[in-house]
Scaffold this active site. Structure first.
Site, PDB file in Angstrom:
ATOM      1  N   THR A 166     101.949  31.728  33.903  1.00 25.29           N
ATOM      2  CA  THR A 166     101.241  30.491  34.154  1.00 25.29           C
ATOM      3  C   THR A 166     100.309  30.165  32.976  1.00 25.29           C
ATOM      4  OG1 THR A 166     101.278  31.019  36.504  1.00 25.29           O
ATOM      5  CG2 THR A 166      99.588  29.492  35.789  1.00 25.29           C
ATOM      6  N   ARG A 194     109.952  27.430  46.818  1.00 24.41           N
ATOM      7  CA  ARG A 194     108.962  28.505  46.682  1.00 24.41           C
ATOM      8  C   ARG A 194     107.702  27.983  46.005  1.00 24.41           C
ATOM      9  NH1 ARG A 194     106.082  31.082  42.166  1.00 24.41           N
ATOM     10  NH2 ARG A 194     105.520  33.185  42.838  1.00 24.41           N
ATOM     11  N   VAL A 195     106.555  28.287  46.579  1.00 22.38           N
ATOM     12  CA  VAL A 195     105.263  27.938  45.994  1.00 22.38           C
ATOM     13  C   VAL A 195     104.486  29.232  45.793  1.00 22.38           C
ATOM     14  CG1 VAL A 195     103.083  26.709  46.305  1.00 22.38           C
ATOM     15  CG2 VAL A 195     105.235  25.668  47.067  1.00 22.38           C
ATOM     16  N   ASP A 197     101.033  31.291  43.642  1.00 24.98           N
ATOM     17  CA  ASP A 197      99.576  31.320  43.726  1.00 24.98           C
ATOM     18  C   ASP A 197      98.894  30.119  43.096  1.00 24.98           C
ATOM     19  OD1 ASP A 197     100.564  32.634  41.199  1.00 24.98           O
ATOM     20  OD2 ASP A 197      98.435  32.489  40.718  1.00 24.98           O
ATOM     21  N   GLY A 218     100.152  35.737  36.388  1.00 25.99           N
ATOM     22  CA  GLY A 218     100.788  36.998  36.743  1.00 25.99           C
ATOM     23  C   GLY A 218     101.739  36.838  37.908  1.00 25.99           C
ATOM     24  N   HIS A 219     101.962  37.926  38.645  1.00 24.93           N
ATOM     25  CA  HIS A 219     102.871  37.895  39.787  1.00 24.93           C
ATOM     26  C   HIS A 219     102.210  37.154  40.938  1.00 24.93           C
ATOM     27  CE1 HIS A 219     104.976  39.697  43.376  1.00 24.93           C
ATOM     28  NE2 HIS A 219     105.958  39.167  42.679  1.00 24.93           N
ATOM     29  N   GLY A 220     102.739  35.962  41.243  1.00 20.71           N
ATOM     30  CA  GLY A 220     102.080  35.061  42.174  1.00 20.71           C
ATOM     31  C   GLY A 220     101.847  35.618  43.553  1.00 20.71           C
TER      32      GLY A 220
END
Length: 309
Positions: A166, A194-195, A197, A218-220
């Site tokens: 992001t 898909r949504v 963070d 990072g990893h949402g």
């Protein structure tokens, strides 16, 4: 109050041949945002303008250059937040918009809501005069090749997500107001709809004049589980410095849910940091007429602003 701005181009693993491109991108973004601040502009406008630059850069996973979902299409998320009054605007799973962060700000300022998604966000964009662009115009050859690679049997989209973070910005202006902005194309080969963070207040970003502002990457799903941005501000409320709070939040996310990522922070005093638990994260900051840029752990290249322009 002396203005400060920090931007990031995503946490992950940046291949060596793209190192200079990432550095140039975050440099352009931070200088654009600082130009707003140096002329007395608001932190809110500064972070928006900085993120627009990042969305327009093909190298980053936001706007033009966003990754593709499992159907080969682009769906984007963005959030912006004003620390003065805790107002926030966000959009999720949107298509055909070149700069989602612009639409997120309009959601904040022109509606009574905080988040619009998918078709509703598209209708709102039309009503506000935001031009639609063909989604194909936002697709890069790099994103297309990655999508096709991950359609193959035994592919690993999670591993291929490395280096596709992001983008975001945080700032404090001369009046002491803070703001954050975050934008993303999400996970490569994600499910339709898909949504992550980014569009979720407290996860993708948070801003409060009483404490400071945070933008995450990072990893949402991991970031959402620990509500990372707000968690970090909570640590700052307890007296931790931005650097200490960043370490505490990132360490907790890694130990509790196995997630890695990165954050940029500015507090209400103008102290800032850029921290990450991934291999690299491209970032840049301007404070006291000094330009700071880094990608690797412990790296902080400083240049007088007059030489950087």
């Amino acid at each position: 109050m002396k203005p400060v701005i920090v931007v990031h181009g995503g946490a992950g693993k940046i291949v060596e041949e793209l190192d200079a491109t990432y550095r140039a991108g975050v440099k352009r973004a931070v200088l654009k945002g600082y130009d707003v601040l140096s002329q007395g502009g608001s932190a809110l406008t500064a972070v928006e303008e900085a993120v627009i630059v990042l969305e327009d850069e093909q190298i980053f996973n936001a706007g033009h250059g966003s990754v593709l979902n499992e159907k080969g299409d682009i769906e984007m998320d963005a959030i912006i937040m004003d620390g003065k009054n805790l107002d926030s605007g966000a959009v999720s799973a949107i298509r055909n918009i070149a700069n989602p962060i612009k639409l997120a700000r309009l959601v904040m300022e022109k509606t009574d809501h905080m988040l619009l998604t998918c078709e509703g966000a598209t209708l709102f964009a039309k009503a506000q005069g935001i031009p639609e662009v063909p989604n194909e115009s936002l697709v890069t050859e790099r994103s297309r090749k990655r999508w096709m690679k991950n359609l193959k049997e035994n592919s690993n989209p999670v591993a291929d997500q490395i280096g596709l973070g992001t983008v975001g910005a945080v700032a404090i202006d001369c009046e002491g107001n803070v703001a954050c902005a975050t934008s993303t194309g999400g996970l490569t080969n994600k499910m339709v709809g898909r949504v992550g963070d980014t569009a979720c207040i407290g996860s993708g970003g948070y801003a409060d004049n009483n404490v400071g502002a945070v933008s995450t990457t990072g990893h949402g799903e991991s970031i959402m589980k620990v509500i990372l941005a707000r968690l970090i501000l909570h640590h700052m409320e307890q007296g931790k410095s931005p650097e200490e709070a960043a370490d505490a939040g990132l360490n907790y996310m890694k130990s509790r849910v196995g997630g890695i990522g990165g954050v940029i922070i500015v507090n209400s005093s103008g102290d800032w940091t850029a921290k990450f638990s991934t291999n690299q994260m491209s970032w840049a900051a301007v404070k006291d007429d000094q330009l700071h840029i880094g990608i690797y752990h412990g790296e902080n290249n400083v240049t007088p602003l007059e030489k950087a322009l």
